[in-house]
Scaffold this motif. Structure first.
Motif, mmCIF file in Angstrom:
data_model
loop_
_atom_site.group_PDB
_atom_site.id
_atom_site.type_symbol
_atom_site.label_atom_id
_atom_site.label_comp_id
_atom_site.label_asym_id
_atom_site.label_seq_id
_atom_site.Cartn_x
_atom_site.Cartn_y
_atom_site.Cartn_z
ATOM 1 N N CYS A 1 0.835 -1.205 0.000
ATOM 2 C CA CYS A 1 0.000 0.000 0.000
ATOM 3 C C CYS A 1 0.866 1.250 0.000
ATOM 4 O O CYS A 1 0.472 2.297 -0.489
ATOM 5 N N GLY A 2 2.063 1.153 0.601
ATOM 6 C CA GLY A 2 2.977 2.292 0.630
ATOM 7 C C GLY A 2 2.752 3.240 1.786
ATOM 8 O O GLY A 2 3.498 4.215 1.935
ATOM 9 N N SER A 3 1.749 2.973 2.629
ATOM 10 C CA SER A 3 1.497 3.936 3.707
ATOM 11 C C SER A 3 1.256 3.301 5.074
ATOM 12 O O SER A 3 1.102 4.019 6.052
ATOM 13 N N CYS A 4 1.236 1.977 5.180
ATOM 14 C CA CYS A 4 1.037 1.360 6.500
ATOM 15 C C CYS A 4 2.377 1.333 7.249
ATOM 16 O O CYS A 4 3.427 1.634 6.692
ATOM 17 N N CYS B 1 4.997 -0.950 5.579
ATOM 18 C CA CYS B 1 5.526 -0.359 4.341
ATOM 19 C C CYS B 1 6.485 0.788 4.663
ATOM 20 O O CYS B 1 7.525 0.941 4.019
ATOM 21 N N CYS C 1 3.000 -5.931 4.066
ATOM 22 C CA CYS C 1 2.050 -4.810 4.109
ATOM 23 C C CYS C 1 0.790 -5.245 4.854
ATOM 24 O O CYS C 1 0.271 -6.335 4.633
ATOM 25 N N SER C 2 0.313 -4.366 5.752
ATOM 26 C CA SER C 2 -0.848 -4.744 6.566
ATOM 27 C C SER C 2 -2.136 -4.090 6.083
ATOM 28 O O SER C 2 -3.139 -4.116 6.773
ATOM 29 N N ASN C 3 -2.102 -3.475 4.909
ATOM 30 C CA ASN C 3 -3.305 -2.797 4.415
ATOM 31 C C ASN C 3 -3.612 -3.217 2.983
ATOM 32 O O ASN C 3 -3.688 -2.392 2.075
HETATM 33 ZN ZN LIG Z 1 1.368 -1.266 3.450
#
Ligand SMILES: [Zn+2]
Ligand SMILES: [Zn+2]
Length: 363
Positions: A89-92, A95, A103-105
């Protein structure tokens, strides 16, 4: 477009005509050129794992970008890409702390349930994508964070292998374990992942590299790819053999099969203070048993490795470079090329432990 669909578990794959939607804002449509047969798909076909059905299977693919959504700037039509199931996702938190492979999202990189599905059957029934990819298909519609652009001179059949098995094996050595030059290594399993771990150990400058398998032909390939020693676990006690060769066990043991027995053997073959890395995909719910006192008293470490702890947009172009400069040997890993129609035969060969890596060629 034609795709290999799993309609029931357990079950074989069926070649069907599947409709693909247009790319959404963050999606990329890839024309698949090659797809590798990875063992993970077989776990679902053989009912060791569950998955929403029907589903287009496959997750080790390379191809050419056909179309992109309006918010995609990373790739353009005509770019050669490898897909990777470690979509980020690039934002969790994971990440943002250098662990995009966990990634957890993942909801952020899928279509919402109220949106039109990416894939559907002619009667409108939604079709799932295995690992959010669905690589055994003429076309893949994926989130842009599931592709990496690669140098155009990289042959796409060999690039496909980097999409899962090669990155998993190399990454387990380079990124999860971060082995030191000169360290001793044992690799359990000489399939696509195990052979890649052997190569990772060679490239990283390991000392003794011991490949363990039950098939002599695969052990022969492991030797060509960098194993200094081989052990046929059907013929001898692999743990005893490794301990004798190394004077007490290896610094790093990599389990690249996904079996309880070989996980426990890998643990037993690692030395006082050694590290065991579990790379193979185990049947869901399987447990492994290790002696508790060895964990604290011997300071032994058990470490999981998911897809080689990859940051694939950084790692895969490096692995492509390693192939093109001759250090990473991929030609030797491909044992057969097949058509999509032959895919069940390809998996039957895998069940019978024949060959190292089979690649589907899309016409
Ligand atoms: Zn992520
Ligand atoms: Zn795989």
């Amino acid at each position: 477009m034609k795709a290999a669909v799993l309609n029931q578990i357990p079950g074989d794959l069926e070649i069907e005509d599947i409709s693909v939607d247009k790319p959404g804002p963050n999606e990329v449509l890839v024309q698949v050129v090659n797809a590798g047969l990875c063992h993970s798909d077989l776990h679902f076909m053989d009912a060791h794992w569950k998955h929403p059905l029907p589903a287009v299977m496959g997750h080790e693919s390379a191809g050419v970008v056909q179309a992109v959504g309006r918010d995609v700037s990373y790739v353009s039509p005509g770019d050669n890409v490898i897909t990777c199931l470690s979509i980020f996702c690039g934002s969790c938190a994971n990440c943002l702390t250098g662990r995009p492979n966990i990634c957890s999202n993942l909801a952020a990189v899928a279509r919402r349930p109220d949106e039109k599905p990416r894939l559907s059957k002619p009667d409108g029934q939604p079709v799932d994508q295995f690992a959010r990819l669905g690589g055994f298909a003429e076309e893949m519609l994926v989130h842009q964070n599931g592709v990496v652009a690669i140098r155009p001179e990289m042959p796409l059949d060999r690039a496909a292998l980097i999409g899962c098995g090669v990155t998993t094996g190399l990454g387990a050595v380079f990124k999860t374990a971060r082995i030191e030059p000169g360290s001793t290594v044992a690799v359990f399993g000489a399939g696509g992942i195990g052979l890649s771990a052997v190569q990772g150990a060679r490239i990283a400058g390991a000392g003794r590299i011991i490949s363990v398998d039950v098939t002599d032909e695969k052990l022969e390939v492991a030797r060509r790819l960098g194993a200094t020693d081989t052990v046929n676990g059907d013929e001898v006690d692999a743990v005893a053999a490794i301990k004798e060769m190394t004077g007490g066990g290896v610094d790093y043991a990599f389990e690249c099969i996904g079996l309880k027995s070989t996980c426990e053997q890998a643990w037993a073959a690692s030395k006082l203070g050694g590290t065991t890395v579990i790379v193979g995909m185990m049947p869901y719910g399987e447990k492994i048993e290790i002696p508790g006192y060895e964990v604290f008293m011997m300071e032994k470490r058990l470490q999981g490795s998911m897809m080689g702890s990859n940051s694939f947009r950084v790692d895969m172009p490096r692995f492509v470079d390693m192939y093109l400069d001759g250090r990473l040997m991929l030609d030797e890993m491909i044992s057969a090329h097949i058509t999509l129609e032959q895919i069940n035969d390809g998996y039957e060969q895998m069940r019978r432990r024949v060959g190292t890596r089979t690649v589907v060629d899309f016409a």
